[in-house]
Design a protein around this motif. Structure first.
Motif, PDB file in Angstrom:
ATOM      1  N   PRO A 375       0.824  -1.217   0.000  1.00  0.00           N
ATOM      2  CA  PRO A 375       0.000   0.000   0.000  1.00  0.00           C
ATOM      3  C   PRO A 375       0.856   1.265   0.000  1.00  0.00           C
ATOM      4  N   GLY A 376       0.562   2.135  -0.964  1.00  0.00           N
ATOM      5  CA  GLY A 376       1.286   3.392  -1.058  1.00  0.00           C
ATOM      6  C   GLY A 376       2.564   3.332  -1.869  1.00  0.00           C
ATOM      7  N   TYR A 377       2.963   2.133  -2.291  1.00  0.00           N
ATOM      8  CA  TYR A 377       4.261   1.981  -2.944  1.00  0.00           C
ATOM      9  C   TYR A 377       4.173   1.352  -4.333  1.00  0.00           C
ATOM     10  N   PRO A 378       3.339   1.890  -5.225  1.00  0.00           N
ATOM     11  CA  PRO A 378       3.271   1.370  -6.596  1.00  0.00           C
ATOM     12  C   PRO A 378       4.509   1.772  -7.390  1.00  0.00           C
ATOM     13  N   LEU A 379       4.754   1.088  -8.477  1.00  0.00           N
ATOM     14  CA  LEU A 379       5.918   1.389  -9.305  1.00  0.00           C
ATOM     15  C   LEU A 379       5.716   2.660 -10.138  1.00  0.00           C
ATOM     16  N   ILE A 380       4.715   2.655 -11.015  1.00  0.00           N
ATOM     17  CA  ILE A 380       4.575   3.741 -11.979  1.00  0.00           C
ATOM     18  C   ILE A 380       4.216   5.058 -11.290  1.00  0.00           C
ATOM     19  N   GLY A 381       3.344   4.993 -10.281  1.00  0.00           N
ATOM     20  CA  GLY A 381       2.963   6.212  -9.559  1.00  0.00           C
ATOM     21  C   GLY A 381       4.140   6.878  -8.878  1.00  0.00           C
ATOM     22  N   ARG A 382       5.016   6.071  -8.293  1.00  0.00           N
ATOM     23  CA  ARG A 382       6.207   6.655  -7.657  1.00  0.00           C
ATOM     24  C   ARG A 382       7.221   7.125  -8.694  1.00  0.00           C
ATOM     25  N   LEU A 383       7.330   6.381  -9.796  1.00  0.00           N
ATOM     26  CA  LEU A 383       8.239   6.807 -10.862  1.00  0.00           C
ATOM     27  C   LEU A 383       7.781   8.150 -11.438  1.00  0.00           C
TER      28      LEU A 383
END
Length: 409
Positions: A375-383
């Motif tokens: 939770p809170g740590y997606p790949l594309i969203g953080r990239l």
């Protein structure tokens, strides 16, 4: 010159690999020995194994996040001396293995809290949401913490009752899972989901704090620092405490890293340069009276690590995570202030000029919906967030450099 670009990696079980990070231009990795139980010593061979794996991917282990402070240290339990000795040895081992920055927190029982982990925004991305009345419904009517209803206004309790009355049994179970387990187990929280009755286990942990108020918890933090900081100084490790998330009391528990006054106390409680902070714009922004630029100004020389994201505050004290730049906070001004502090350190000849930052949390976007991330740590969203911050940082750096050159002419 720029803040060091880092990324939180949850180890070999993380679906986001070190090779992914290398491809994204990440310079430093933020990770921990997640397989070591809280309170146990971190051994050199395990530290070096992770460090060498990261370095084999042409990156550095930039920050340890976190070396957990066990509940026994926070409560000054009978086991305090053993736990402190293990923490001292772990800090020494980290320093002797070349690690120089350790992020930790002193939040009782509950690390970070959200009521909805799949909050849909108008553009169809997903965020995380803390709804105040829903949290009160959890505390008063689902958890049934003794005396909880007396700690909120009658109006808020009535609003929470309406929320609870409209919940299905499945809704209530999901809320319990979100707050007690889903947001905690992957960051070494006290409740890992193995208990047949997580609510009762949670209440048992909360009850340990019945005689510990803010003043007492501060005393326990000061005692911790007095034992750990001398070791950190010996081996060149900087400790960086993370603010409470959200930055106000929950479940009747004391929270002691919520606002500028708390930071001023911390920096006076132990004046060593090795006693510093993790500046987390997302956590601190969830409190309306926090002036983040003022906090940076007053604490800048001891900011050892940076988390960057934004939130959108609502009138009733609720908030949702709105991405990395867009939201209630002026991220342009925040990043500019951090870059100015970095330049100041460079001018002074300080060694700690990297000032590592990571894009904290992130919205679920695109293929994030097809994968199972923490939770809170997606790949594309953080990239996306990393790219946005990097772009803003480059523009601000250009202006700062131009202004500096103009002054030298």
């Amino acid at each position: 010159m720029a803040l060091e670009k880092t990324w939180r990696w949850f180890g070999e079980n993380d679906p986001i690999t070190l090779n992914h990070l290398k491809q994204m231009g990440v310079e430093g990795v933020v990770t921990a020995l997640h397989h070591v139980p809280n309170g146990e010593m971190w051994m050199k061979d395990e530290i070096l194994r992770v460090k060498e794996n990261i370095e084999n991917h042409d990156m550095r282990w930039s920050v340890v996040e976190s070396l957990p402070v066990s509940e026994g240290i926070k409560t000054y339990s009978d086991d305090w001396s053993r736990l402190i000795a293990n923490y001292q040895h772990s800090i020494r081992n980290l320093g002797e293995c070349g690690l120089d920055t350790v992020c930790y927190n002193f939040m009782p029982v509950l690390d970070w809290a959200r009521t909805d982990l799949e909050y849909q925004l108008p553009n169809s991305t997903e965020s995380m949401y803390f709804d105040f009345s829903t949290f009160v419904a959890f505390d008063v009517f689902i958890l049934k913490r003794p005396g909880a209803e007396t700690q909120y206004s009658a109006k808020l309790v009535e609003k929470a009752r309406v929320v609870y009355d409209n919940m299905t049994e499945e809704d209530a179970e999901k809320l319990v899972h979100n707050i007690i387990i889903a947001t905690q187990q992957f960051i070494d929280g006290v409740v890992n989901g193995s208990s047949p009755d997580p609510k009762q286990e949670f209440l048992t942990y909360i009850d340990v704090y019945k005689n510990i108020d803010k003043k007492k918890l501060r005393e326990n933090l000061k005692a911790f620092l007095n034992e750990i900081i001398p070791v950190a100084e010996e081996v060149g490790v900087r400790l960086a405490i993370h603010p409470d998330d959200p930055p106000f009391s929950l479940l009747g528990l004391p929270r002691i890293m919520t606002q500028l006054e708390d930071y001023e106390w911390l920096l006076q409680a132990n004046t060593s340069q090795n006693n510093g902070i993790t500046f987390c714009s997302g956590s601190l922004s969830a409190r309306k009276d926090n002036d983040l630029l003022k906090i940076i100004n007053k604490t800048s020389e001891r900011i050892h690590f940076v988390h960057l994201r934004n939130t959108q505050l609502l009138d009733d004290g609720s908030f949702y995570e709105s991405g990395h730049l867009k939201g209630s906070q002026n991220m342009d001004g925040i990043l500019l202030a951090l870059l100015e502090e970095q330049q100041r350190r460079k001018d002074l000849g300080r060694k700690d000029i990297r000032m590592p930052f990571r894009p904290d949390h992130g919205l679920k976007v695109l293929t994030d919906f097809e994968n199972e991330y923490n939770p809170g740590y997606p790949l594309i969203g953080r990239l996306k967030g990393l790219s946005e911050i990097d772009g803003l940082m480059k523009g601000l750096e250009y202006v700062l450099t131009a202004n500096r050159q103009t002054k030298l002419i």
